[in-house]
Design a protein around this motif. Structure first.
Motif, PDB file in Angstrom:
ATOM      1  N   GLU A 399       0.824  -1.171  -0.122  1.00 47.53           N
ATOM      2  CA  GLU A 399       0.287   0.148   0.656  1.00 47.53           C
ATOM      3  C   GLU A 399       0.757   1.554  -0.348  1.00 47.53           C
ATOM      4  N   VAL A 400       2.263   0.864   1.102  1.00 50.19           N
ATOM      5  CA  VAL A 400       2.865   2.141   1.001  1.00 50.19           C
ATOM      6  C   VAL A 400       3.374   2.761  -0.440  1.00 50.19           C
ATOM      7  N   GLU A 401       4.115   1.672  -1.329  1.00 44.44           N
ATOM      8  CA  GLU A 401       4.834   1.451  -2.311  1.00 44.44           C
ATOM      9  C   GLU A 401       3.751   2.129  -3.840  1.00 44.44           C
ATOM     10  N   ALA A 402       2.706   1.845  -3.358  1.00 42.00           N
ATOM     11  CA  ALA A 402       1.342   2.402  -4.774  1.00 42.00           C
ATOM     12  C   ALA A 402       1.370   3.177  -4.148  1.00 42.00           C
ATOM     13  N   LEU A 403       0.373   3.854  -2.939  1.00 34.68           N
ATOM     14  CA  LEU A 403       0.475   5.297  -3.071  1.00 34.68           C
ATOM     15  C   LEU A 403       1.548   6.816  -3.327  1.00 34.68           C
ATOM     16  N   GLY A 404       2.474   5.387  -2.969  1.00 40.28           N
ATOM     17  CA  GLY A 404       4.058   6.850  -3.531  1.00 40.28           C
ATOM     18  C   GLY A 404       3.883   7.243  -4.636  1.00 40.28           C
ATOM     19  N   ILE A 405       3.725   6.158  -5.530  1.00 37.16           N
ATOM     20  CA  ILE A 405       3.842   5.455  -6.699  1.00 37.16           C
ATOM     21  C   ILE A 405       2.945   6.948  -7.716  1.00 37.16           C
ATOM     22  N   ALA A 406       1.373   6.758  -7.194  1.00 37.12           N
ATOM     23  CA  ALA A 406       0.188   7.766  -7.337  1.00 37.12           C
ATOM     24  C   ALA A 406       0.538   8.850  -6.740  1.00 37.12           C
ATOM     25  N   GLU A 407       1.044   9.011  -6.327  1.00 38.20           N
ATOM     26  CA  GLU A 407       1.041  10.697  -5.191  1.00 38.20           C
ATOM     27  C   GLU A 407       2.497  10.721  -6.095  1.00 38.20           C
ATOM     28  N   GLY A 408       3.207  10.189  -6.647  1.00 35.32           N
ATOM     29  CA  GLY A 408       4.700  10.579  -7.566  1.00 35.32           C
ATOM     30  C   GLY A 408       4.124  11.329  -8.893  1.00 35.32           C
ATOM     31  N   LEU A 409       3.132  10.334  -9.482  1.00 32.66           N
ATOM     32  CA  LEU A 409       1.828  10.645 -11.077  1.00 32.66           C
ATOM     33  C   LEU A 409       1.251  11.490 -10.606  1.00 32.66           C
ATOM     34  N   ARG A 410       1.220  12.070  -9.354  1.00 30.60           N
ATOM     35  CA  ARG A 410      -0.070  13.411  -9.197  1.00 30.60           C
ATOM     36  C   ARG A 410       0.815  15.293  -9.554  1.00 30.60           C
ATOM     37  N   ARG A 411       1.858  14.406  -8.744  1.00 28.99           N
ATOM     38  CA  ARG A 411       2.666  15.872  -8.343  1.00 28.99           C
ATOM     39  C   ARG A 411       3.505  15.951  -9.778  1.00 28.99           C
ATOM     40  N   ALA A 412       3.643  15.503 -10.586  1.00 32.19           N
ATOM     41  CA  ALA A 412       4.775  15.116 -12.540  1.00 32.19           C
ATOM     42  C   ALA A 412       3.399  15.580 -13.256  1.00 32.19           C
ATOM     43  N   ILE A 413       1.932  15.746 -13.724  1.00 28.52           N
ATOM     44  CA  ILE A 413       1.015  15.382 -14.033  1.00 28.52           C
ATOM     45  C   ILE A 413       0.938  17.406 -13.489  1.00 28.52           C
ATOM     46  N   ALA A 414       0.345  17.551 -11.899  1.00 27.53           N
ATOM     47  CA  ALA A 414       0.605  19.174 -12.033  1.00 27.53           C
ATOM     48  C   ALA A 414       1.281  20.179 -12.041  1.00 27.53           C
ATOM     49  N   ALA A 415       2.965  19.169 -12.148  1.00 25.30           N
ATOM     50  CA  ALA A 415       4.033  20.259 -12.284  1.00 25.30           C
ATOM     51  C   ALA A 415       4.479  20.693 -13.615  1.00 25.30           C
ATOM     52  N   SER A 416       4.201  19.628 -14.718  1.00 30.50           N
ATOM     53  CA  SER A 416       4.248  19.649 -16.002  1.00 30.50           C
ATOM     54  C   SER A 416       3.170  20.067 -17.513  1.00 30.50           C
TER      55      SER A 416
END
Length: 483
Positions: A399-416
């Motif tokens: 669960e921790v790894e999945a949420l980390g990947i999801a949050e990384g994707l969210r940030r990448a989309i918002a920052a680009s």
């Protein structure tokens, strides 16, 4: 949002016209039930239904093959009540309700096929149900002749329900088999030559990390060096085996990988000097050479690929999503490795099309698809689910790894932001739902939970990640299993 209704099932879920002869036989049998027979069956279901359900699922949980599809909480909270409702609906139906009953049995058959329940277990369950119903009827009938009449009627109704289920089951399994075969041909590889070299490079990278560790004074624990945990190992487990199928080569690669990991676990902690570690390194590198040769053979054997990519984004289309989810469920059951599904929806996408035109919307989808590819692992699966929605399947994560990947994707989309030309940059955000596989064997369940979490992210303000919980409301248009 411009969102299609969820349609993750195979084309077998779109049922052909009902079997008119079977429907006519069903109506005839239902029409032959007299009021006293109906009253007796209603009493059997009302008073004996809980005991029938207890006996049925008690026996199923004792069978190792059946228990794989069940857990105690699921049986108690959902399946036992569902079985009692099914019996009541079947035995109390009127001729006007046959069409709905037929559709229900077809749905159950498709679900059994998706889960992969062996058909003989379904037959055994029907036999158990009839035995229990027979006992209840004999206990309430005034004489043997009356009991026989009701028993024959019940047997006919149960048999015709099973026939309808089996018809749908067979059709689904045929389509699933063809789809899985197509997936192996497609193999998720857009450029065979590039993918071949990429996997050779990943295998070499693992060898180099092994060389560095085993020639150091303090090699450390074996866990980080396991080939099954390397980038190559994860690709082979989640994509390579699915792409190439069950062949002599894939079985041999699996066996050699297990030998490598077993040697690291057993011998590395006791390798007290450089000479012992060097001997271990030489043996492991020889095994890696065997894997390299086998992988080359596997790539050489790939034939023409069938279309399975979205034309706009070049991600996978939803055609192979059931195949991937079924395989990840099987992997979890066999290895204990959990997986997660991410449902991603671009925020306010309709306004992009309305304000900037559909070309800008297409550019935004392509841009986000590129970000997904850049910010996920080689072992993950990326799909354009439909419209502005994407699905990511993450293998071997907690669960921790999945949420980390999801949050990384969210940030990448918002920052680009999306470049639209003339120095115009269009900000884009996304709402993400995360669902961990909870052990349920039906792939539609984990997908529906990810969908519900994504809608919760939308309702909560967008541009956020939400983890699916057990108490989430169903998303609009979801197909929720109620049988």
């Amino acid at each position: 949002m411009n969102r299609p209704a969820p349609q993750t099932g195979t084309s077998a879920d779109k049922a052909p016209p009902a079997d008119t002869r079977l429907m006519a036989d069903w109506r005839r049998r239902v029409g032959a039930l007299t009021d006293p027979m109906r009253a007796m069956l209603a009493e059997v279901c009302e008073q004996g239904g809980p005991a029938v359900a207890d006996h049925f699922y008690g026996a199923m949980l004792e069978d190792p093959r059946a228990a794989r599809f069940l857990d105690v909480n699921q049986v108690r909270e959902r399946l036992k009540p569902s079985l009692q409702r099914w019996l009541k609906a079947l035995l109390a139906a009127t001729t006007g309700e046959i069409a709905n009953l037929y559709a229900l049995q077809e749905h159950v058959g498709h679900v059994h096929a998706r889960i992969g329940i062996p058909v003989d277990l379904v037959g055994r369950g029907a036999r158990m149900l009839k035995d229990d119903l027979h006992a209840g009827i004999r206990a309430r009938a005034g004489d043997d002749a009356a009991a026989l009449e009701v028993v024959l009627a019940v047997d006919g109704l149960v048999d015709i329900a099973m026939e309808t289920m089996t018809r749908a089951y067979a059709r689904s399994r045929e389509v699933v088999g063809a789809l899985d075969g197509s997936f192996r041909l497609f193999s998720l590889i857009q450029n065979i030559g590039t993918e071949r070299e990429r996997q050779r490079a990943l295998l070499l990278a693992w060898e180099n990390s092994l060389l560095y560790a085993l020639t150091a004074e303090q090699p450390g624990p074996p866990q980080p060096l396991l080939i099954s945990r390397s980038e190559f190992g994860l690709w082979f487990l989640h994509k390579g085996m699915a792409s190439f199928g069950d062949t002599a080569e894939t079985r041999e690669v699996s066996a050699i990988s297990e030998r490598i990991d077993a040697a690291l676990r057993e011998r590395l902690p006791t390798a007290a000097n450089a000479g012992e570690r060097r001997l271990l390194l030489d043996q492991l590198r020889a095994l890696a050479d065997q894997i390299r040769s086998l992988v080359s053979i596997m790539f050489d054997g790939i034939g023409d690929l069938e279309s399975g990519r979205d034309a706009l984004t070049r991600l996978l289309n939803r055609r192979f999503l059931p195949t991937i989810l079924r395989r990840e469920i099987s992997l979890q059951a066999n290895t204990g490795r959990q997986f997660a599904v991410l449902m991603i929806d671009l925020d306010h996408f309709k306004s992009i099309n309305d304000t900037h035109g559909h070309a800008a919307g297409d550019r935004a989808l392509q841009h986000v698809a590129s970000l997904l590819m850049e910010n996920t692992r080689g072992s993950d699966y990326l799909f354009r689910y439909g419209g502005e929605e994407f699905v990511v399947v993450l293998g071997s994560v907690d669960e921790v790894e999945a949420l980390g990947i999801a949050e990384g994707l969210r940030r990448a989309i918002a920052a680009s932001p999306v470049a639209l030309g003339d120095s115009l940059r269009l900000p884009v955000t996304a709402s993400l739902g995360v669902a961990m596989q909870d052990g349920h064997p039906d792939y539609e369940r984990v997908l529906a939970r990810a969908d519900a979490a994504m809608y919760q992210a939308k309702r909560g303000g967008r541009d956020r990640v939400v983890l699916a919980g057990s108490d989430m409301p169903d998303p609009p248009g979801a197909r929720v299993l109620r049988y």
